[in-house]
Design an enzyme around this catalytic site. Sequence first.
Site, short mmCIF file in Angstrom:
data_model
loop_
_atom_site.label_atom_id
_atom_site.label_comp_id
_atom_site.label_asym_id
_atom_site.label_seq_id
_atom_site.Cartn_x
_atom_site.Cartn_y
_atom_site.Cartn_z
N LYS A 54 8.77 -10.63 -5.78
CA LYS A 54 10.21 -10.46 -5.58
C LYS A 54 10.79 -11.68 -4.85
O LYS A 54 11.89 -12.13 -5.17
CB LYS A 54 10.48 -9.18 -4.80
CG LYS A 54 10.16 -7.92 -5.61
CD LYS A 54 10.12 -6.66 -4.74
CE LYS A 54 9.74 -5.45 -5.56
NZ LYS A 54 9.57 -4.23 -4.74
N GLN A 98 9.65 -2.22 1.53
CA GLN A 98 8.62 -1.97 0.54
C GLN A 98 7.88 -0.67 0.85
O GLN A 98 7.39 -0.46 1.96
CB GLN A 98 7.62 -3.15 0.52
CG GLN A 98 6.57 -3.04 -0.57
CD GLN A 98 7.17 -3.10 -1.97
OE1 GLN A 98 8.02 -3.93 -2.26
NE2 GLN A 98 6.71 -2.21 -2.83
N ASP A 121 17.68 -0.94 -3.77
CA ASP A 121 16.72 -0.07 -4.44
C ASP A 121 17.40 1.14 -5.05
O ASP A 121 16.83 1.82 -5.90
CB ASP A 121 15.65 0.41 -3.44
CG ASP A 121 14.39 -0.43 -3.49
OD1 ASP A 121 14.10 -1.03 -4.54
OD2 ASP A 121 13.67 -0.47 -2.47
#
Length: 296
Positions: A54, A98, A121
């Site tokens: 990412k 994460q 997200d």
Amino acid sequence: MAAKIIDGKAIADTIRGEVRKASDLLKSSKGITPGLAFILVGENPASQAYVRMKGKGCEEAGFFSITDRLPESVSEGELLELIRRFNLDPRIHGILVQLPLPAHIREERVIRAIDFKKDVDGFHPINVGLLVIGRPCLKPCTPLGIQELLLRSGIETLGRHVVVIGRSNIVGKPMTNLLVQKGKGANAVVTVVHSAAGDLSRFTLQADILIAAMGKPHFVKAAMVKEGATVIDVGINRVADAGAKSGYRLVGDVDYEAVLPKAGHITPVPGGVGPMTIAMLLSNTLSAAAGTVYSD
């Protein structure tokens, strides 16, 4: 006749190129550089690999990014304080914690702590609610990536029967909510099936589009797939492989080789849905930076 393989990597590369152009334009026209903050807790190798990928994506897109690595022992309060600082930082337009997190940290509380306008997200309860009622919001990256795969592959969803295997908050539920909305790439008739359904083939054999997201290697067999159906494989599973240097190989939730001759379109693993998730993360961050998602 074998299925047409949907090349997720190629489509993701196209989207990333579009994001880079739009990012450069945002910088030149408004002086805004999209900023993304990554928070990684612990030493989970898979999480570390995801964050590296990412971060590389941010660099290629011309974004500003920060990665904060915290020890496994970090307290929930310390993590929440870091999120609070990123919420207030004008350089940061997206915050990604994460997952999974250590057992002593409440995942739901961490997700709620992120400013929903920086929730790239798409997991914050406000964004989940907005998605359900069909309002603009930041949407979960994997379901959004699947929708883009369908759109850019010319696969019609209007009136089609989509069967989603799995009901997770990350894929199954948001995928369903995306596809039932009115609009392009949606307007589908959606059935969600899971472990309580018993014989899943009663439902999967009706699917024009079958989306497998349950995390069980090679679960979907050819006998479960209707002739000519589009098969989207979300699963990424490690299985032992003595012939591989790593000792394992990656496979999906679909028995790919068996289903390939029967499906109309199919995504491979790797190289299908996976690259789209990062592409949509970058797209979400760009939208958050541009301020084009929410109207006050």
